[in-house]
Motif scaffolding. Structure first.
Motif, PDB file in Angstrom:
ATOM      1  N   ALA A  77       0.833  -1.210   0.000  1.00 22.80           N
ATOM      2  CA  ALA A  77       0.000   0.000   0.000  1.00 22.80           C
ATOM      3  C   ALA A  77       0.867   1.258   0.000  1.00 22.80           C
ATOM      4  N   ILE A  78       1.970   1.225   0.735  1.00 20.84           N
ATOM      5  CA  ILE A  78       2.895   2.359   0.741  1.00 20.84           C
ATOM      6  C   ILE A  78       3.600   2.470  -0.607  1.00 20.84           C
ATOM      7  N   GLU A  79       4.106   1.344  -1.117  1.00 22.22           N
ATOM      8  CA  GLU A  79       4.796   1.354  -2.413  1.00 22.22           C
ATOM      9  C   GLU A  79       3.910   1.898  -3.528  1.00 22.22           C
ATOM     10  N   ASP A  80       2.635   1.553  -3.483  1.00 22.52           N
ATOM     11  CA  ASP A  80       1.718   1.942  -4.556  1.00 22.52           C
ATOM     12  C   ASP A  80       1.035   3.288  -4.323  1.00 22.52           C
ATOM     13  N   GLY A  81       1.372   3.945  -3.229  1.00 20.02           N
ATOM     14  CA  GLY A  81       0.850   5.276  -2.971  1.00 20.02           C
ATOM     15  C   GLY A  81      -0.574   5.322  -2.451  1.00 20.02           C
ATOM     16  N   TYR A  82      -1.088   4.197  -1.969  1.00 20.85           N
ATOM     17  CA  TYR A  82      -2.436   4.177  -1.412  1.00 20.85           C
ATOM     18  C   TYR A  82      -2.466   4.794  -0.016  1.00 20.85           C
ATOM     19  N   VAL A  83      -1.335   4.750   0.683  1.00 23.19           N
ATOM     20  CA  VAL A  83      -1.242   5.239   2.049  1.00 23.19           C
ATOM     21  C   VAL A  83       0.220   5.606   2.315  1.00 23.19           C
ATOM     22  N   THR A  84       0.436   6.491   3.268  1.00 24.45           N
ATOM     23  CA  THR A  84       1.797   6.781   3.709  1.00 24.45           C
ATOM     24  C   THR A  84       1.952   6.276   5.138  1.00 24.45           C
ATOM     25  N   LEU A  85       3.174   6.118   5.557  1.00 26.13           N
ATOM     26  CA  LEU A  85       3.419   5.691   6.927  1.00 26.13           C
ATOM     27  C   LEU A  85       2.902   6.738   7.905  1.00 26.13           C
ATOM     28  N   SER A  86       3.009   8.010   7.540  1.00 22.00           N
ATOM     29  CA  SER A  86       2.471   9.076   8.387  1.00 22.00           C
ATOM     30  C   SER A  86       0.956   8.968   8.519  1.00 22.00           C
ATOM     31  N   ASP A  87       0.271   8.627   7.415  1.00 20.56           N
ATOM     32  CA  ASP A  87      -1.184   8.425   7.472  1.00 20.56           C
ATOM     33  C   ASP A  87      -1.536   7.333   8.475  1.00 20.56           C
ATOM     34  N   VAL A  88      -0.829   6.228   8.385  1.00 25.04           N
ATOM     35  CA  VAL A  88      -1.083   5.095   9.274  1.00 25.04           C
ATOM     36  C   VAL A  88      -0.817   5.511  10.722  1.00 25.04           C
ATOM     37  N   ALA A  89       0.287   6.208  10.949  1.00 19.90           N
ATOM     38  CA  ALA A  89       0.628   6.644  12.301  1.00 19.90           C
ATOM     39  C   ALA A  89      -0.472   7.520  12.887  1.00 19.90           C
ATOM     40  N   ARG A  90      -0.946   8.475  12.116  1.00 13.61           N
ATOM     41  CA  ARG A  90      -2.011   9.354  12.604  1.00 13.61           C
ATOM     42  C   ARG A  90      -3.282   8.561  12.918  1.00 13.61           C
ATOM     43  N   GLN A  91      -3.603   7.599  12.073  1.00 14.37           N
ATOM     44  CA  GLN A  91      -4.817   6.808  12.270  1.00 14.37           C
ATOM     45  C   GLN A  91      -4.767   5.959  13.539  1.00 14.37           C
ATOM     46  N   ILE A  92      -3.570   5.558  13.942  1.00 15.71           N
ATOM     47  CA  ILE A  92      -3.460   4.748  15.157  1.00 15.71           C
ATOM     48  C   ILE A  92      -3.041   5.584  16.361  1.00 15.71           C
ATOM     49  N   GLY A  93      -3.063   6.914  16.196  1.00 11.02           N
ATOM     50  CA  GLY A  93      -2.831   7.809  17.316  1.00 11.02           C
ATOM     51  C   GLY A  93      -1.382   8.108  17.645  1.00 11.02           C
ATOM     52  N   LEU A  94      -0.490   7.948  16.686  1.00  8.38           N
ATOM     53  CA  LEU A  94       0.926   8.257  16.900  1.00  8.38           C
ATOM     54  C   LEU A  94       1.296   9.532  16.157  1.00  8.38           C
ATOM     55  N   GLU A  95       2.296  10.204  16.662  1.00  4.67           N
ATOM     56  CA  GLU A  95       2.846  11.349  15.948  1.00  4.67           C
ATOM     57  C   GLU A  95       3.668  10.802  14.784  1.00  4.67           C
ATOM     58  N   PRO A  96       3.542  11.390  13.601  1.00  7.79           N
ATOM     59  CA  PRO A  96       4.306  10.889  12.459  1.00  7.79           C
ATOM     60  C   PRO A  96       5.801  10.769  12.702  1.00  7.79           C
ATOM     61  N   SER A  97       6.377  11.603  13.543  1.00  7.07           N
ATOM     62  CA  SER A  97       7.810  11.517  13.806  1.00  7.07           C
ATOM     63  C   SER A  97       8.189  10.215  14.509  1.00  7.07           C
ATOM     64  N   ALA A  98       7.252   9.624  15.227  1.00  4.50           N
ATOM     65  CA  ALA A  98       7.506   8.367  15.921  1.00  4.50           C
ATOM     66  C   ALA A  98       6.963   7.186  15.128  1.00  4.50           C
ATOM     67  N   ALA A  99       6.561   7.440  13.902  1.00  5.81           N
ATOM     68  CA  ALA A  99       5.815   6.451  13.137  1.00  5.81           C
ATOM     69  C   ALA A  99       6.622   5.243  12.699  1.00  5.81           C
ATOM     70  N   THR A 100       7.822   5.435  12.283  1.00  8.89           N
ATOM     71  CA  THR A 100       8.528   4.374  11.596  1.00  8.89           C
ATOM     72  C   THR A 100       8.475   3.030  12.311  1.00  8.89           C
TER      73      THR A 100
END
Length: 110
Positions: A77-100
């Motif tokens: 999904a990330i490779e194909d541009g359907y979602v970004t890791l930052s999007d996922v992080a926000r959806q699960i309640g994390l700050e994007p900086s701590a997402a990886t």
């Protein structure tokens, strides 16, 4: 007069394999605890969620890019541009900086 062919192939953009509804189900599932949670949020049955995910996996398999686990589907999904890791992080309640690491670990546990 025609232009000469480039010596290196042009970078290709990912082919959009998934329908809009498949993307909606996939992205919701990536940040959910269960298929039932996705079903309730999208007003569909658990079986419909299962069917969408099976078809998504089948499409990736047919394209030579298998994705048999939730983590593998996240990567696709990330490779194909359907979602970004930052999007996922926000959806699960994390700050994007701590997402990886945290987002991937959260998805891996599901």
């Amino acid at each position: 007069m025609t232009e000469p062919l480039p010596s290196e192939p042009l970078p290709s953009r990912p082919i959009r394999l998934l329908s809009d509804r498949e993307v909606e189900v996939l992205t919701r599932w990536l940040v959910s605890e269960s298929k039932r949670e996705v079903a309730q949020a999208l007003f569909i049955t658990d079986a419909t969620v299962h069917t969408h995910l099976a078809r998504i996996r089948g499409k990736y398999q047919a394209a030579g890019r298998p994705a048999n686990t939730k983590v593998a589907l996240l990567i696709r999904a990330i490779e194909d541009g359907y979602v970004t890791l930052s999007d996922v992080a926000r959806q699960i309640g994390l700050e994007p900086s701590a997402a990886t690491g945290a987002a991937i670990m959260s998805v891996a546990r599901s």
